[in-house]
Design a protein around this motif. Structure first.
Motif, PDB file in Angstrom:
ATOM      1  N   THR A  30       0.924  -1.499  -0.066  1.00  0.00           N
ATOM      2  CA  THR A  30      -0.001   0.081   0.061  1.00  0.00           C
ATOM      3  C   THR A  30       0.794   1.177  -0.131  1.00  0.00           C
ATOM      4  OG1 THR A  30      -1.785  -1.220   1.371  1.00  0.00           O
ATOM      5  CG2 THR A  30      -1.894   1.197   1.040  1.00  0.00           C
ATOM      6  N   GLY A  31       1.862   1.120   0.824  1.00  0.00           N
ATOM      7  CA  GLY A  31       2.722   2.400   0.909  1.00  0.00           C
ATOM      8  C   GLY A  31       3.464   2.569  -0.458  1.00  0.00           C
ATOM      9  N   LEU A  32       4.077   1.589  -1.089  1.00  0.00           N
ATOM     10  CA  LEU A  32       4.750   1.721  -2.265  1.00  0.00           C
ATOM     11  C   LEU A  32       3.920   2.075  -3.430  1.00  0.00           C
ATOM     12  CD1 LEU A  32       7.180  -1.415  -1.850  1.00  0.00           C
ATOM     13  CD2 LEU A  32       7.759   1.153  -1.612  1.00  0.00           C
ATOM     14  N   ALA A  33       2.837   1.537  -3.410  1.00  0.00           N
ATOM     15  CA  ALA A  33       1.768   2.103  -4.254  1.00  0.00           C
ATOM     16  C   ALA A  33       1.518   3.372  -4.315  1.00  0.00           C
ATOM     17  CB  ALA A  33       0.367   1.182  -4.467  1.00  0.00           C
ATOM     18  N   GLU A  34       1.251   3.996  -3.199  1.00  0.00           N
ATOM     19  CA  GLU A  34       1.038   5.317  -3.016  1.00  0.00           C
ATOM     20  C   GLU A  34       2.281   6.234  -3.389  1.00  0.00           C
ATOM     21  OE1 GLU A  34      -0.415   8.624   0.412  1.00  0.00           O
ATOM     22  OE2 GLU A  34      -0.631   6.495   0.612  1.00  0.00           O
ATOM     23  N   GLU A  35       3.273   5.654  -2.790  1.00  0.00           N
ATOM     24  CA  GLU A  35       4.605   6.597  -3.076  1.00  0.00           C
ATOM     25  C   GLU A  35       5.114   6.490  -4.662  1.00  0.00           C
ATOM     26  OE1 GLU A  35       9.463   5.901  -2.257  1.00  0.00           O
ATOM     27  OE2 GLU A  35       7.804   4.774  -0.838  1.00  0.00           O
ATOM     28  N   LEU A  36       4.786   5.442  -5.342  1.00  0.00           N
ATOM     29  CA  LEU A  36       5.217   5.424  -6.710  1.00  0.00           C
ATOM     30  C   LEU A  36       4.193   5.695  -7.600  1.00  0.00           C
ATOM     31  CD1 LEU A  36       7.451   2.394  -6.240  1.00  0.00           C
ATOM     32  CD2 LEU A  36       8.541   4.790  -6.356  1.00  0.00           C
ATOM     33  N   ASN A  37       3.173   5.814  -7.089  1.00  0.00           N
ATOM     34  CA  ASN A  37       1.889   6.283  -8.131  1.00  0.00           C
ATOM     35  C   ASN A  37       1.484   5.041  -9.060  1.00  0.00           C
ATOM     36  OD1 ASN A  37      -0.041   7.843  -9.103  1.00  0.00           O
ATOM     37  ND2 ASN A  37       1.212   8.584 -10.911  1.00  0.00           N
ATOM     38  N   ALA A  38       1.528   3.766  -8.216  1.00  0.00           N
ATOM     39  CA  ALA A  38       1.364   2.579  -8.860  1.00  0.00           C
ATOM     40  C   ALA A  38      -0.047   1.847  -8.208  1.00  0.00           C
ATOM     41  CB  ALA A  38       2.368   1.891  -9.128  1.00  0.00           C
ATOM     42  N   SER A  39      -0.472   0.960  -9.120  1.00  0.00           N
ATOM     43  CA  SER A  39      -1.341   0.183  -8.260  1.00  0.00           C
ATOM     44  C   SER A  39      -0.602  -0.919  -7.380  1.00  0.00           C
ATOM     45  CB  SER A  39      -2.301  -0.568  -9.286  1.00  0.00           C
ATOM     46  OG  SER A  39      -1.797  -1.494 -10.117  1.00  0.00           O
TER      47      SER A  39
END
Length: 235
Positions: A30-39
């Motif tokens: 979840t955190g990486l998806a938000e940080e990297l603008n990805a699903s």
């Protein structure tokens, strides 16, 4: 999705290799998806690929973390790498062709050119060094050996070692590469093995000496400007 997974993978891998994502730090989907603008799907795929390379540890119900290498892990890693790369160099010495020799000499030239610069491009140095070692492994003509070596060197503290090098460390590394070319030209396997063993031992010394310090900040050798023309021109 593949393109998105590649983008996430490259971003995470770069962060691990340059030390901005430190060993032991958590990597949540979840955190990486938000940080990297990805699903979350490409994030999950990127983490799977990084885990396969040994850069990320995953465990059921605990998620993923950047692999944290202990001093014992690093000692073992470099001891294995020394044995494997020395064996590869010894095999390559009796199998290397003229085209390989030209390529290896050219790569050694490129490394020396970088070392003469006041501010070497350390990313370029790392790439050239990887190409040099890959060429040796290819000349060794052993698929099994190449596969094992890839599993040993795909860790951040190996791949980012050049960011920890002092000018003296880099000059010594260049001298090792040049001498390896000479050993290959002589088709002397014992000579090549000895030089490669010394080369990996020197890299291990840099890593163990600087492991408690950020990349590029060696404990015993603070960063300095490189001295131009401190390495002789290749003959």
């Amino acid at each position: 999705m593949d393109r998105a997974a590649d983008r996430v993978y490259e971003a995470l891998r770069a962060g691990i290799l340059d030390g901005s994502r430190r060993g032991g730090s958590r990597l949540t989907e979840t955190g990486l998806a938000e940080e990297l603008n990805a699903s979350r799907t490409p994030v999950r795929e990127a983490l799977r690929r990084l885990a396969a390379e040994g850069l990320v540890d995953t465990a059921p119900h605990k998620g993923a973390r950047v692999t944290d290498w202990t001093p014992h892990d690093l000692e073992e890693l470099y001891d294995l790498r020394s044995e494997l790369e020395a064996h590869a160099a010894e095999r390559a010495a009796t199998r290397v062709g003229e085209e390989d020799l030209v390529r290896l000499a050219g790569l050694a030239d490129q490394l020396e050119q970088q070392a003469r610069r006041a501010q070497p491009d350390l990313e370029a140095v790392a790439r050239i060094n990887a190409d040099f070692h890959d060429c040796i492994q290819a000349a060794a003509s052993s698929r099994r050996l190449a596969a094992v070596l890839r599993s040993v060197v795909r860790v951040p503290l190996v791949l980012s070692t050049y960011h920890r090098y002092s000018p003296e460390d880099l000059r010594r590394s260049c001298a090792h590469h040049r001498e390896l070319v000479q050993a290959f030209r002589a088709k002397d396997g014992r000579w090549a093995r000895a030089v490669m063993t010394a080369h990996i031992a020197a890299a291990k010394d840099v890593l163990m000496r600087t492991r408690e310090h950020p990349a590029g900040q060696p404990a015993e050798h603070p960063p300095t400007h490189f001295v131009p023309d401190s390495i002789p021109e290749p003959r």
